[in-house]
Design a protein around this motif. Sequence first.
Motif, PDB file in Angstrom:
ATOM      1  N   GLN A 135      35.653  69.778  40.891  1.00 22.86           N
ATOM      2  CA  GLN A 135      34.568  70.919  40.794  1.00 22.86           C
ATOM      3  C   GLN A 135      33.308  70.253  40.022  1.00 22.86           C
ATOM      4  N   ILE A 136      33.480  69.955  38.804  1.00 16.28           N
ATOM      5  CA  ILE A 136      32.385  69.570  37.992  1.00 16.28           C
ATOM      6  C   ILE A 136      31.558  68.545  38.673  1.00 16.28           C
ATOM      7  N   PHE A 137      32.095  67.324  39.298  1.00 11.51           N
ATOM      8  CA  PHE A 137      31.140  66.503  39.909  1.00 11.51           C
ATOM      9  C   PHE A 137      30.528  66.846  41.274  1.00 11.51           C
ATOM     10  N   SER A 138      31.268  67.794  41.838  1.00 10.16           N
ATOM     11  CA  SER A 138      30.553  68.273  43.072  1.00 10.16           C
ATOM     12  C   SER A 138      29.388  69.196  42.808  1.00 10.16           C
ATOM     13  N   GLU A 139      29.594  69.723  41.590  1.00 12.23           N
ATOM     14  CA  GLU A 139      28.511  70.619  41.102  1.00 12.23           C
ATOM     15  C   GLU A 139      27.302  69.783  40.875  1.00 12.23           C
ATOM     16  N   ASN A 140      27.631  68.659  40.304  1.00 13.87           N
ATOM     17  CA  ASN A 140      26.652  67.839  39.927  1.00 13.87           C
ATOM     18  C   ASN A 140      25.606  67.376  41.095  1.00 13.87           C
ATOM     19  N   ALA A 141      26.545  67.132  42.121  1.00 13.99           N
ATOM     20  CA  ALA A 141      25.941  66.599  43.375  1.00 13.99           C
ATOM     21  C   ALA A 141      24.894  67.542  43.893  1.00 13.99           C
ATOM     22  N   SER A 142      25.296  68.877  43.827  1.00 17.13           N
ATOM     23  CA  SER A 142      24.637  69.928  44.356  1.00 17.13           C
ATOM     24  C   SER A 142      23.670  70.934  43.470  1.00 17.13           C
ATOM     25  N   LYS A 143      23.575  70.429  42.490  1.00 11.51           N
ATOM     26  CA  LYS A 143      23.024  71.460  41.376  1.00 11.51           C
ATOM     27  C   LYS A 143      21.673  71.872  41.683  1.00 11.51           C
ATOM     28  N   THR A 144      21.775  73.236  41.794  1.00 11.36           N
ATOM     29  CA  THR A 144      20.586  74.016  42.037  1.00 11.36           C
ATOM     30  C   THR A 144      19.472  73.761  40.886  1.00 11.36           C
ATOM     31  N   VAL A 145      18.109  73.474  41.379  1.00 10.60           N
ATOM     32  CA  VAL A 145      16.935  73.125  40.256  1.00 10.60           C
ATOM     33  C   VAL A 145      16.643  74.658  39.635  1.00 10.60           C
ATOM     34  N   VAL A 146      16.819  74.551  38.206  1.00 14.89           N
ATOM     35  CA  VAL A 146      16.376  75.873  37.575  1.00 14.89           C
ATOM     36  C   VAL A 146      15.891  75.359  36.232  1.00 14.89           C
ATOM     37  N   THR A 147      15.027  76.250  35.506  1.00 12.38           N
ATOM     38  CA  THR A 147      14.223  75.949  34.402  1.00 12.38           C
ATOM     39  C   THR A 147      14.816  76.711  33.280  1.00 12.38           C
ATOM     40  N   VAL A 148      14.292  75.970  32.018  1.00 15.05           N
ATOM     41  CA  VAL A 148      14.726  76.994  30.786  1.00 15.05           C
ATOM     42  C   VAL A 148      13.991  78.261  30.911  1.00 15.05           C
ATOM     43  N   LYS A 149      12.913  78.296  31.113  1.00 19.00           N
ATOM     44  CA  LYS A 149      12.059  79.562  31.299  1.00 19.00           C
ATOM     45  C   LYS A 149      12.695  80.595  32.330  1.00 19.00           C
TER      46      LYS A 149
END
Length: 368
Positions: A258-272
């Motif tokens: 799960q962790i490494f599949s999340e990394n591969a498809s991580k949604t781009v978000v910002t701190v703001k």
Amino acid sequence: MSQIITIPFQEKVTVRMRSGMGEGVVSTTELRPHPFFAGPENYDACMVVSEVIRDSSAPFPIFIHAPAGYGKSHLVEGVLIAWLSRHEEKFGTLISAQEFAREWGTAQRMRTPEEFIGKYHAQDFLVLEDLQAITTHTSTQEQLARTFDALGKRDAWILVTATQPLETLALEQGLLSRLRMGVCLEITLPTVETREIILHHVISEKKIAISSGALQNFITQAESEELSTGDMLFQFQKMDMMRKVTHNEEIAETEVTQIFSENASKTVVTVKQIAQLAAKFYKIRLADLRSKSRKTTLVTVRDVVYFMARRYTDATLDEIGTYFDGRDHTTVLHGISQAERLIQNDEEVRRCVEFLVQELGLSRSLRS
């Protein structure tokens, strides 16, 4: 295994800092680093560090560079702790270059440079992190050079870090010349063997339950993706957090996948984006959240944002801190630790995290 050497730093120490040459003492946060493990690739750095801790030579400037996540912050914090534990009558401080610049700027605006000078020129050990952050701050660099001169006259230790080699940094010649008078060291990426030892140490110390298959799978995946030590530990902590939230007895191979599949498809978000949504959930103003206020609710929400930003964005700890009125990376790290505890024990915080995951369109809920 026999090639790995360990620098057994003290468990904790309260860093003492003079507020002026002849004034009282201010106690700062207790520092608690783990031992620093090094293979042959980092023996030179460890030899110098050991010399500093033992005070086996006269103080000299030390410049350490490495990309983020290679362990340099952990190393220099441990050096300061170990040295202060041997010199209880001495004073030392660890500060980021960005925070140093901010304090110097404030001192100039408030016309209180004497207080600033009294504070930093009186140290017996100064650790300045992330020097690359002030390459465009001429005034700060000049003041830092003067600080180094004052500390040199007092036979104080000076330890500076950066993410780049000294010769690549656009620094004023005065500051460069002072750093070149000392030793320049590089921390390289620990070998797979070293990183395995670090991981086993964390598992043992924190009593983390993980199946042997999951552990081997994690190590293989981390090596395949060439994760730095910091990223490896962060991903491992994420898995352990999943285990705790889902009430599993041990980390299984499914969490690794799960962790490494999340990394591969991580949604781009910002701190703001995270901060805005967290403020919305708690019905507070974003300006208050980013302010210096230490109200309990604001501190809690900030901690949640630190945690989510570190997990779901590519922002560094310093970049997260910068968004929150220039807070340094140690503050952000502490906040992440607090958020991890709250996620386990505070229902409202868990609901906030679930809200953020859903609103940001992230791939996985902490409850799923």
